[in-house]
Design an enzyme around this catalytic site. Structure first.
Site, PDB file in Angstrom:
ATOM      1  N   GLN B 567      -4.793  17.240   9.775  1.00 51.10           N
ATOM      2  CA  GLN B 567      -4.711  17.473   8.333  1.00 51.10           C
ATOM      3  C   GLN B 567      -6.098  17.778   7.797  1.00 51.10           C
ATOM      4  O   GLN B 567      -7.080  17.219   8.250  1.00 51.10           O
ATOM      5  CB  GLN B 567      -4.141  16.233   7.635  1.00 51.10           C
ATOM      6  CG  GLN B 567      -2.671  16.062   7.926  1.00 51.10           C
ATOM      7  CD  GLN B 567      -2.085  14.885   7.204  1.00 51.10           C
ATOM      8  OE1 GLN B 567      -2.699  14.370   6.287  1.00 51.10           O
ATOM      9  NE2 GLN B 567      -0.902  14.462   7.625  1.00 51.10           N
ATOM     10  N   CYS B 568      -6.126  18.685   6.868  1.00 48.73           N
ATOM     11  CA  CYS B 568      -7.446  19.152   6.478  1.00 48.73           C
ATOM     12  C   CYS B 568      -8.216  18.216   5.577  1.00 48.73           C
ATOM     13  O   CYS B 568      -9.224  18.578   5.018  1.00 48.73           O
ATOM     14  CB  CYS B 568      -7.387  20.550   5.862  1.00 48.73           C
ATOM     15  SG  CYS B 568      -5.936  20.883   4.938  1.00 48.73           S
ATOM     16  N   THR B 569      -7.751  16.994   5.419  1.00 46.96           N
ATOM     17  CA  THR B 569      -8.611  16.043   4.735  1.00 46.96           C
ATOM     18  C   THR B 569      -9.698  15.563   5.669  1.00 46.96           C
ATOM     19  O   THR B 569     -10.676  14.966   5.235  1.00 46.96           O
ATOM     20  CB  THR B 569      -7.810  14.825   4.244  1.00 46.96           C
ATOM     21  OG1 THR B 569      -6.961  14.405   5.306  1.00 46.96           O
ATOM     22  CG2 THR B 569      -6.974  15.185   3.038  1.00 46.96           C
TER      23      THR B 569
END
Lengths: 236, 708
Positions: B567-569
């Protein structure tokens, strides 16, 4: 510690001056002003009450010219200041004794009072003109009102020159917002002034004349005229 | 000019002037020391002789009229002495804690009490010792420290002679005195005024001997003046400038002269100056006739003295919000900063466009927080944040609007916490938070949730309509679909920022296919039947692409099978601030470009100064890589099969509205079928082509990177 140099002709000058130079220049300026101007209040030196741990200068402070009055005729008065008070807090005629000894004045002219301070800026290393205006009862004037008092050429100077504009910032000693002429361009035009004036150039720059030259430019923006005769002393 | 005998002596009222500094210090005292204590406070007033022929001097209050704030000092102001421009007189301040209390004060009683003090000082002789007591004053006030306004009312108690004194004559001193006397008196006065011990003594005696020599003495030397055959003048500093009336201080002076020395005829000198020197032309000499009865001094006389406000017996009010209200000060400082930028560096900066643009931020996470802050720094005031999440414990580190407190008790809603944080930074921001999820295609909903999802769609549509610029700052691709479509439909400024692990994309969407929000364009009706789908915008230019134009796949559910670290967090922390900053700078550039969203995409070049715009080039896409510390600008054009912005999709939306949206949400292949992507894919896979990824620089497909 800055040495007091009275002649700067060694290195090309950058238009600025040191804090102690400012004090000398201020003394010279206020003394000349008193000499040449009988009709305008004098510039007084106000010593600072700040505590500077690092500074060893006793001469911290600023020049102050207070109480210039601009009398506005009745037609120019703004009615927006009038407060409509309900009769919650008044004194009925019966309460207070009948008194015929008090002069009843018809509406008198409104007066705008102006205070000017010349304060040294340690970060720009130049003097800065601070000013404020207020009505007789103390209510400060907003800038829109002040602008009406400024001479016509002031707006012209301010719009044309990218170096001259008025901002509102906290007064360094009084900690309240005052208006000031922003100092970011001062060193530039002081340098030009010095270069352009051959008389100054010949003798090298004398610190005592700094404020006189500076004021001859700055004063125009706020409508303060430099007294006749003061400028001549710079050249000799 | 002299007055006829028998006319009533009329005094010019004392006028008050309160320097701003007095209110500043009083507010501070009230907040830090006095609290709700409303006992009377001794204060000091200052006045000086009139120094201007047209302007009267005032009784002035300054910051030093009040006691100092330091905790160890008593509540008594420090007396100043020896200052010729500031004669100190004692006063008392009654400040109430409510405006009702202010109005309810018994004014006559208070006036009487102060007048009684003056009378007492006269009778006991204290006023002769310290004559400034004669000008004692009273001030009532109510300081509203929420609105920074001050209601106040001065009273200058004057004891009344009964019957009032009559004026025999009054004329300029230069006319009453001989030339020699005038000169001598001027000299004596100037000496008096220059000596520290007498400069601020406002009442004095003048004796003039037969040789025209004038001497000035203190009041207590009265007996010493008696023996000589001299002229005696009772002198006082007169703040008033009027040529036909003496100033207020003379009233109590006459009361003292009558009560103490029993005189019936009094010659007085209204001492006035010009530019700091005694001026015998401005100063007046007059003769008053006192005809009070024998028993007058046995009881306390009546008193008057409440100051009129423009002729009416009502209080005054001053508002200092401009210089005291911290919010206003913050606003003017912020404005100053931007103005300086414009004056010094960028004269074409459009500050009003920045302060009026309404920005909608979809996502209040890493990107949203930074974008909001950057917008405020540019002077943008209207910011709305949309996010349905709560602040989690790991968030404050990367999401710059949150602190640990926002994570407690399960965590505050991000949209709400973000708005509160923005207001703490800059109170004048007009920020709103909306807690809402953005409906996404490929995330089907059951029939129970359907209505609420449709509500959210409508709400999103309304939000987009209500703003000028939309930032897509969410963390999934599919959540960007619906906003992109709605923005393309209404031609809003749309800026996308998306993060990979160490790379980012910041881009502005091109204009939508239609020139206005509603209704069909005649051209589209004709061309929609042709094979070439409309790729030109309303201005006939090749439309720049949106975020989805480069996709060859429709947005599907990208989240359910991803592992946490995909996830791009989980990105390099430096990425979000860089991307957010670029997104905001891109908006500012759009706002300053004459063609706005219709502007062509520029590519940065090595030649400096090739751009005509003062802010520089206006790119379409910026792609950056932290691994390379590099950044490049790209241009991509709209795709006629784009699932978000092609005219087929938009026409369907315009035709079928929410029904269309619901279909897209619930059926995974609906969008692909609609745009012909399905066909395209089929035909593509029919060939055995190797899909080499060319570095064509035209925004080429990044299919292998899920996030971008």
């Amino acid at each position: 510690m800055d040495q007091k140099e009275s002649v700067r002709d060694i290195t090309p000058w950058d238009g600025t001056l040191s804090s102690s130079d400012f004090f000398s220049a201020a003394c010279a300026f206020s003394e000349k002003w008193k000499r040449f101007s009988a009709s305008v209040p004098p510039w007084l030196w106000v010593p600072s009450r700040k505590h500077h741990l690092l500074s060893s200068h006793k001469e911290e402070g600023y020049l102050s010219l207070e109480g210039m009055c601009l009398i506005k005729s009745s037609e120019e008065q703004e009615s927006c200041r009038s407060q409509t008070w309900k009769e919650e807090s008044s004194i009925s005629q019966e309460e207070e004794a009948v008194d015929n000894a008090t002069l009843v004045q018809s509406s008198c002219d409104e007066v705008n009072h102006y205070d000017f301070h010349i304060v040294y800026s340690p970060s720009y290393r130049v003097p800065v003109l601070y000013f404020r205006s207020y009505h007789s009862d103390g209510q400060p004037l907003p800038f829109g009102e002040i602008e009406k008092d400024l001479p016509d050429h002031s707006a012209k100077i301010r719009s044309e020159s990218k170096w001259t504009f008025i901002t509102q910032e906290e007064h360094p000693y009084l900690n309240r917002p005052w208006y000031k002429l922003h100092p970011c361009g001062t060193s530039e035009w002081m340098k030009l002034l010095f270069l352009g004036d051959t008389a100054l150039n010949k003798n090298g720059f004398v610190i005592e004349h700094y404020l006189v030259s500076w004021f001859s430019v700055i004063g125009q923006v706020v409508g303060l005229k430099i007294p006749l005769g003061m400028l001549e002393t710079v050249s000799c | 000019m002299s007055r006829k005998e028998g006319a009533l002596l009329q005094f010019a009222p004392m006028q008050s002037s309160v320097d701003e500094g007095f209110w500043h210090r009083f507010s501070s005292l009230k907040l830090n020391k006095l609290g709700i204590d409303d006992s009377p406070l001794p204060i000091i007033g200052f006045y000086a002789p009139c120094s201007h022929s047209q302007v009267s001097n005032h009784l002035t209050l300054l910051a030093e009229s009040l006691p100092s704030e330091s905790s160890d000092s008593s509540l008594v102001p420090e007396p100043s002495s020896g200052n010729r421009n500031k004669c100190s007189v004692p006063g008392i301040l009654y400040n109430t804690n409510t405006v009702e209390g202010f109005h309810a004060l018994d004014k006559m009683k208070l006036l009487k009490e102060e007048a009684a003090k003056i009378w007492n000082d006269i009778v006991t002789g204290k006023a002769v010792e310290d004559c400034s007591m004669l000008s004692r004053f009273l001030l009532i006030s109510f300081a509203d420290l929420k609105k920074w306004s001050f209601h106040y009312w001065f009273a200058f108690p004057a004891l009344m002679l009964d019957p009032p004194a009559a004026l025999v004559n009054l004329r300029p001193a230069s006319q009453w005195l001989s030339a020699a006397e005038a000169e001598s008196l001027s000299t004596a006065c100037n000496e008096w005024r220059n000596s520290k011990s007498t400069a601020d003594v406002p009442f004095f005696l003048v004796t003039i001997d037969p040789q025209s020599r004038a001497t000035i003495r203190l009041l207590k030397d009265w007996d010493a003046c008696q023996s000589d055959a001299h002229k005696i003048l009772f002198g006082f500093y007169d703040p008033c400038h009027l040529p036909n009336n003496p100033g207020w201080p003379l009233r109590n002076f006459l009361a003292l002269i009558s009560a103490k020395w029993n005189l019936k005829s009094v010659q007085f000198l209204c001492y006035r100056e010009n530019r700091g020197f005694a001026d015998m032309g401005l100063s007046l000499v007059g003769e008053a006739l006192i005809t009070v009865s024998e028993g007058w001094k046995d009881t306390m006389p009546n008193a008057v003295g409440w100051e009129l406000n423009k002729g009416r017996k009502v209080p005054r009010c001053i508002s200092l919000a401009q210089s005291m209200d911290p919010t206003r000060l913050a606003v003017s400082a912020a404005d100053l900063n931007l103005k300086l930028m414009r004056w010094r560096a960028l004269p074409s900066l459009n500050l009003s466009a920045l302060s009026s643009v309404k920005c909608l931020l979809l996502g209040a996470g890493t990107l949203g927080c930074q974008v909001a802050r950057m917008l405020m720094a540019w002077g943008v005031r209207k910011i709305t944040l949309v996010d349905n999440g709560k602040v989690a414990m790991s968030n404050p580190l990367r999401q710059s609007l949150y602190t640990l407190d926002d994570c407690l008790n399960g965590g505050s809603f991000k949209a709400i916490a973000a708005v509160e944080s923005l207001k703490r930074i800059f109170p004048a921001v007009e920020a709103e938070g909306v807690v809402m999820a953005i409906p996404m295609p490929g995330h089907p909903v059951n029939s129970q949730e359907q209505e609420s999802v449709l509500d959210d769609c409508r709400r999103l549509s309304d939000l987009i309509d209500a703003h000028d610029s939309v930032f897509l700052l969410t963390d999934t691709r599919e959540s960007r679909w619906l906003p992109t479509l709605l923005c393309a439909n209404t031609n809003k400024i749309t800026i996308t920022a998306a993060l990979g692990f160490d790379s980012f994309l910041v881009m502005r969407h091109g204009a939508g296919p239609f020139s206005h929000a509603h209704g069909f364009n005649a051209e589209t009706a004709i061309s929609s039947s042709s094979d070439v789908h409309k790729i030109k915008d309303a201005k006939g230019k090749h439309r720049l692409g949106c975020y989805f134009c480069n996709d060859v796949v429709a947005p599907t559910d990208s989240t359910s099978n991803r592992t946490l670290d995909q996830q791009c967090t989980v990105t390099r922390p430096g990425l979000a601030p860089i991307a957010s900053a670029l997104a905001v700078e891109l908006l500012v550039s759009i706002l300053h470009h004459p063609e706005g969203i219709f502007a062509e995409g520029d590519i940065s070049s090595n030649v400096i100064g090739t751009s005509e715009q003062p802010l520089g080039i206006l790119p379409h896409q910026i792609r950056g890589s932290l691994a390379q510390f590099s950044q490049m600008t790209l241009v991509g054009y709209s795709s006629s099969s784009c699932t978000a912005c092609c005219d087929t999709v938009l026409s369907e939306y315009r035709n079928k509205g929410m029904e269309f949206i619901l279909q897209a949400i619930n059926h995974p292949t609906y969008l692909e079928d609609l745009t012909g992507l399905t066909e395209l894919m089929k035909s593509a896979s029919a060939f055995s082509l190797d899909w080499d990824k060319d570095d064509d620089g035209g925004g080429g497909g990044d299919e292998d990177c899920v996030e971008i």
